[in-house]
Design a protein around this motif. Structure first.
Motif, PDB file in Angstrom:
ATOM      1  N   VAL A  81      55.082  40.738  32.866  1.00  0.00           N
ATOM      2  CA  VAL A  81      53.725  40.168  32.894  1.00  0.00           C
ATOM      3  C   VAL A  81      53.113  40.318  34.288  1.00  0.00           C
ATOM      4  N   VAL A  82      53.912  40.046  35.320  1.00  0.00           N
ATOM      5  CA  VAL A  82      53.412  40.163  36.691  1.00  0.00           C
ATOM      6  C   VAL A  82      53.087  41.625  37.020  1.00  0.00           C
ATOM      7  N   VAL A  83      54.005  42.541  36.640  1.00  0.00           N
ATOM      8  CA  VAL A  83      53.765  43.964  36.903  1.00  0.00           C
ATOM      9  C   VAL A  83      52.513  44.436  36.165  1.00  0.00           C
ATOM     10  N   ALA A  84      52.395  44.034  34.885  1.00  0.00           N
ATOM     11  CA  ALA A  84      51.221  44.415  34.101  1.00  0.00           C
ATOM     12  C   ALA A  84      49.947  43.861  34.721  1.00  0.00           C
ATOM     13  N   ALA A  85      50.021  42.607  35.201  1.00  0.00           N
ATOM     14  CA  ALA A  85      48.852  41.995  35.822  1.00  0.00           C
ATOM     15  C   ALA A  85      48.461  42.727  37.099  1.00  0.00           C
ATOM     16  N   VAL A  86      49.460  43.163  37.873  1.00  0.00           N
ATOM     17  CA  VAL A  86      49.171  43.896  39.116  1.00  0.00           C
ATOM     18  C   VAL A  86      48.501  45.233  38.802  1.00  0.00           C
ATOM     19  N   LEU A  87      49.022  45.943  37.797  1.00  0.00           N
ATOM     20  CA  LEU A  87      48.415  47.223  37.422  1.00  0.00           C
ATOM     21  C   LEU A  87      47.007  47.030  36.872  1.00  0.00           C
ATOM     22  N   LEU A  88      46.840  45.984  36.047  1.00  0.00           N
ATOM     23  CA  LEU A  88      45.498  45.697  35.537  1.00  0.00           C
ATOM     24  C   LEU A  88      44.581  45.287  36.683  1.00  0.00           C
ATOM     25  N   TRP A  89      45.135  44.529  37.620  1.00  0.00           N
ATOM     26  CA  TRP A  89      44.372  44.136  38.820  1.00  0.00           C
ATOM     27  C   TRP A  89      43.851  45.372  39.534  1.00  0.00           C
ATOM     28  N   THR A  90      44.744  46.342  39.811  1.00  0.00           N
ATOM     29  CA  THR A  90      44.330  47.499  40.597  1.00  0.00           C
ATOM     30  C   THR A  90      43.274  48.313  39.864  1.00  0.00           C
ATOM     31  N   ALA A  91      43.445  48.485  38.542  1.00  0.00           N
ATOM     32  CA  ALA A  91      42.454  49.248  37.780  1.00  0.00           C
ATOM     33  C   ALA A  91      41.124  48.506  37.738  1.00  0.00           C
ATOM     34  N   THR A  92      41.191  47.187  37.510  1.00  0.00           N
ATOM     35  CA  THR A  92      39.967  46.384  37.472  1.00  0.00           C
ATOM     36  C   THR A  92      39.316  46.330  38.842  1.00  0.00           C
TER      37      THR A  92
END
Length: 254
Positions: A81-92
């Motif tokens: 979840v944290v890794v996914a959130a970080v990747l979504l963070w960077t794209a967003t």
């Protein structure tokens, strides 16, 4: 092949070299990135504070499992979840920053063009095209984040592999977005850009991946975004033989 990726990655350093000569461009490029970062940082902290509840909500089927198995699953999923959130963070972060900061970043890449030497330029794609590209980048980031989240059900190995895949896929999209305006100012439409970049895809991809990796570092996106914009401009110059010679002469005299 590997040399091509490394050559592309080196253009992030070229971007830093350009901004050292015009520090005002660096400060200007940080403004929209910092504002977007503040908003997303608040949302990320909120997620981390509620991480236990999120993982329990995602795994109701594990409520009756013995403690070691349930905890192993939920800890692995928490990491995902944290890794996914970080990747979504960077794209967003990248999509929103490039969209709302378009007037700022136009000054950055045009300033980098001036430092590299005179060349005839037209207009870029404009604001609404930036909005569309930003939304596309965020959708790709969402897809990658969901892939990472699903990989959380495979302990340890899943999130690591998904993170590597996420950086590779996001980096490719990021690089295309960063070089878009300098190419558009030279008369390349979307189709022409795709044809032009195809023979150089490994260099472009290498540049995008190193930028994406830097964006994963806390506050890295704020600091690195101006350098990424300037580096993309230098990369475009290097891919165009005539302009490469001009940039070389200009830099050797500086």
């Amino acid at each position: 092949m590997v040399r091509d990726y490394l050559d592309g990655a080196a253009f992030l350093g070229r971007g830093w070299q350009l901004l050292r000569r015009r520090p005002g461009l660096f400060v200007l490029g940080m403004v929209p990135a910092f504002l977007v970062w503040l908003v997303l940082a608040g949302l990320f902290v909120l997620l981390v504070l509620n991480l236990g509840g999120v993982t329990a909500w995602l795994t109701p089927f594990a409520d009756g499992w013995p403690d070691p198995l349930r905890d192993l699953l939920r800890w692995g999923l928490a990491i995902a979840v944290v890794v996914a959130a970080v990747l979504l963070w960077t794209a967003t972060f990248t999509g929103i920053t490039l969209t709302v900061g378009d007037p700022f970043y136009e000054r950055v890449w045009r300033g980098a063009e001036d430092l590299l030497g005179p060349v005839e330029l037209g207009d870029g794609f404009g604001f609404w095209e930036s909005v569309r590209d930003g939304l596309k980048l965020m959708l790709v980031g969402l897809g990658i984040a969901l892939l990472v989240l699903a990989s959380g059900f495979v302990p340890v190995v899943g999130p690591v592999l998904a993170l590597a895949l996420g950086v590779a896929l996001s980096g490719r999209m990021l690089a295309r977005d960063l070089v878009e305006n300098p190419l558009a100012a030279r008369g390349f439409d979307k189709a022409a850009q795709a044809r032009f970049l195809e023979p150089h895809r490994r260099r472009v991809h290498g540049f995008g991946m190193v930028c994406q990796a830097c964006f994963l570092v806390p506050f890295g996106g704020v600091v690195m975004m101006p350098a990424a914009i300037a580096g993309a401009t230098a990369l475009v110059r290097d891919l165009l033989p005539d302009e490469r010679a001009q940039a070389f002469v200009k830099q050797s005299r500086a």
